[in-house]
Design a protein around this motif. Structure first.
Motif, PDB file in Angstrom:
ATOM      1  N   GLU A   1       0.837  -1.211   0.000  1.00 47.71           N
ATOM      2  CA  GLU A   1       0.000   0.000   0.000  1.00 47.71           C
ATOM      3  C   GLU A   1       0.869   1.258   0.000  1.00 47.71           C
ATOM      4  O   GLU A   1       0.584   2.232  -0.700  1.00 47.71           O
TER       5      GLU A   1
ATOM      6  N   GLU B   1      -5.886  -4.792  -3.272  1.00 45.38           N
ATOM      7  CA  GLU B   1      -6.630  -3.594  -2.852  1.00 45.38           C
ATOM      8  C   GLU B   1      -7.643  -4.000  -1.787  1.00 45.38           C
ATOM      9  O   GLU B   1      -8.409  -4.942  -1.970  1.00 45.38           O
TER      10      GLU B   1
ATOM     11  N   VAL C   1       2.350   1.737  -3.503  1.00 47.55           N
ATOM     12  CA  VAL C   1       1.316   2.264  -4.403  1.00 47.55           C
ATOM     13  C   VAL C   1       1.153   3.761  -4.171  1.00 47.55           C
ATOM     14  O   VAL C   1       1.066   4.547  -5.121  1.00 47.55           O
ATOM     15  N   HIS C   2       1.121   4.169  -2.911  1.00 46.26           N
ATOM     16  CA  HIS C   2       1.017   5.604  -2.578  1.00 46.26           C
ATOM     17  C   HIS C   2       2.195   6.372  -3.189  1.00 46.26           C
ATOM     18  O   HIS C   2       2.015   7.453  -3.739  1.00 46.26           O
ATOM     19  N   ASN C   3       3.388   5.812  -3.107  1.00 43.48           N
ATOM     20  CA  ASN C   3       4.584   6.441  -3.672  1.00 43.48           C
ATOM     21  C   ASN C   3       4.443   6.585  -5.192  1.00 43.48           C
ATOM     22  O   ASN C   3       4.696   7.649  -5.750  1.00 43.48           O
ATOM     23  N   PHE C   4       4.004   5.526  -5.869  1.00 48.46           N
ATOM     24  CA  PHE C   4       3.884   5.577  -7.326  1.00 48.46           C
ATOM     25  C   PHE C   4       2.729   6.471  -7.782  1.00 48.46           C
ATOM     26  O   PHE C   4       2.734   6.952  -8.905  1.00 48.46           O
ATOM     27  N   ASN C   5       1.747   6.704  -6.913  1.00 47.27           N
ATOM     28  CA  ASN C   5       0.650   7.601  -7.257  1.00 47.27           C
ATOM     29  C   ASN C   5       1.016   9.070  -7.071  1.00 47.27           C
ATOM     30  O   ASN C   5       0.263   9.949  -7.475  1.00 47.27           O
ATOM     31  N   SER C   6       2.155   9.336  -6.454  1.00 43.12           N
ATOM     32  CA  SER C   6       2.600  10.725  -6.305  1.00 43.12           C
ATOM     33  C   SER C   6       3.096  11.234  -7.655  1.00 43.12           C
ATOM     34  O   SER C   6       3.275  10.466  -8.597  1.00 43.12           O
ATOM     35  N   GLN C   7       3.332  12.521  -7.728  1.00 46.73           N
ATOM     36  CA  GLN C   7       3.739  13.114  -9.003  1.00 46.73           C
ATOM     37  C   GLN C   7       5.062  12.545  -9.503  1.00 46.73           C
ATOM     38  O   GLN C   7       5.225  12.268 -10.685  1.00 46.73           O
TER      39      GLN C   7
ATOM     40  N   PRO D   1       7.572   9.446  -8.295  1.00 40.46           N
ATOM     41  CA  PRO D   1       7.972   8.388  -7.362  1.00 40.46           C
ATOM     42  C   PRO D   1       9.445   8.546  -6.977  1.00 40.46           C
ATOM     43  O   PRO D   1      10.261   9.004  -7.777  1.00 40.46           O
TER      44      PRO D   1
ATOM     45  N   HIS E   1       0.215  -6.919  -4.408  1.00 45.77           N
ATOM     46  CA  HIS E   1      -0.742  -5.943  -3.849  1.00 45.77           C
ATOM     47  C   HIS E   1      -2.174  -6.410  -4.033  1.00 45.77           C
ATOM     48  O   HIS E   1      -2.576  -6.834  -5.112  1.00 45.77           O
TER      49      HIS E   1
END
Length: 181
Positions: A69, A144, A72-78, A80, A142
Motif C-alpha cells: 500500500e 486492494e 502504491v502511494h509512492n507511485f501515485n505521487s507526481q 515516485p 498488492h
C-alpha cells in the motif's frame, strides 16, 4: 516464493558549505545507483568550491509484500522516489561522519524516520530500472482492500447499567424532602 524484493544500491551524498552562521556544512543524499564494486564508502566522486560528493556505500533496498500500500502511494505521487536515511556515526567505524542507515520506497517508513529529527531523510529520484522492479513486485503482491466503515453499537442511555438506577435518582433529598430545582 519469497514475499520480499531486495535490490542492492549505491548511495551518493553531498557535503555542502552552509550559508548559515550556525553551521559550516550540511549533508544531503542526492541519489542512488545500482551497486558497483568500483567504489568504497567515503570515496570522493566530485568536488567544487561549494560541495563535495561522496559515495556513501552500498545498501540494500528491501520491499515487503505487507507494505505494498505504501509503494502504491509512492507511485501515485507526481514523482515516485526512494528515501535515503543518513544517521550520524557515533563511533569511528565509518569513514564519513554520516552513514546510510536505510533506503526505502515507503513514504510511511520515511515519515517515521523523519519524526525523530536525529536522522537526515531525503527524497531522491528513483532510477527507472528500480521503479520497474518495484512495480512488478507490487503487481504480484498488492491486494486492494475495500474500506469498511464500522457501525457504532447502539447506545441506550435509558438503560440501567450494572443493575443500578440512573445517578440522578441517587441524590439525597434535602431536609424538607423536596428539591429546590
Amino acid at each position: 516464493m519469497a514475499r520480499e524484493l531486495t535490490i542492492m544500491l549505491g548511495v551518493l551524498a553531498e557535503k555542502r558549505r552552509s550559508v548559515s552562521k550556525w553551521a559550516k556544512e550540511y549533508w544531503i543524499p542526492v541519489g542512488v545507483t545500482p551497486a558497483s564494486g568500483n567504489f568504497s564508502a567515503g570515496d570522493e566522486l566530485l568536488r567544487d568550491d561549494t560541495m563535495t560528493r561522496y559515495f556513501m556505500g552500498v545498501h540494500n533496498l528491501t520491499c515487503h509484500a505487507a507494505d505494498t500500500e505504501a509503494y502504491v502511494h509512492n507511485f501515485n505521487s507526481q514523482t515516485p522516489a526512494l528515501f535515503v536515511i543518513l544517521r550520524r556515526s557515533e563511533d569511528d567505524t565509518h569513514p564519513l561522519p554520516w552513514f546510510v542507515h536505510s533506503v526505502t520506497a515507503s513514504p510511511y517508513l520515511a515519515q517515521d524516520y523523519d519524526d525523530s529529527a536525529e536522522d537526515i531523510v531525503e527524497r531522491v529520484a528513483m532510477p527507472p530500472e528500480i521503479a520497474g522492479a518495484i512495480m512488478d513486485f507490487v503487481d504480484r503482491y498488492h491486494k486492494e482492500e475495500v474500506f469498511k466503515k464500522r457501525r457504532r453499537d447502539k447506545l441506550y442511555t435509558d438503560a440501567h447499567k450494572f443493575g443500578q438506577e440512573p445517578i440522578f435518582l441517587h441524590r439525597e433529598r434535602p431536609a424538607g424532602g423536596k428539591y429546590d430545582g
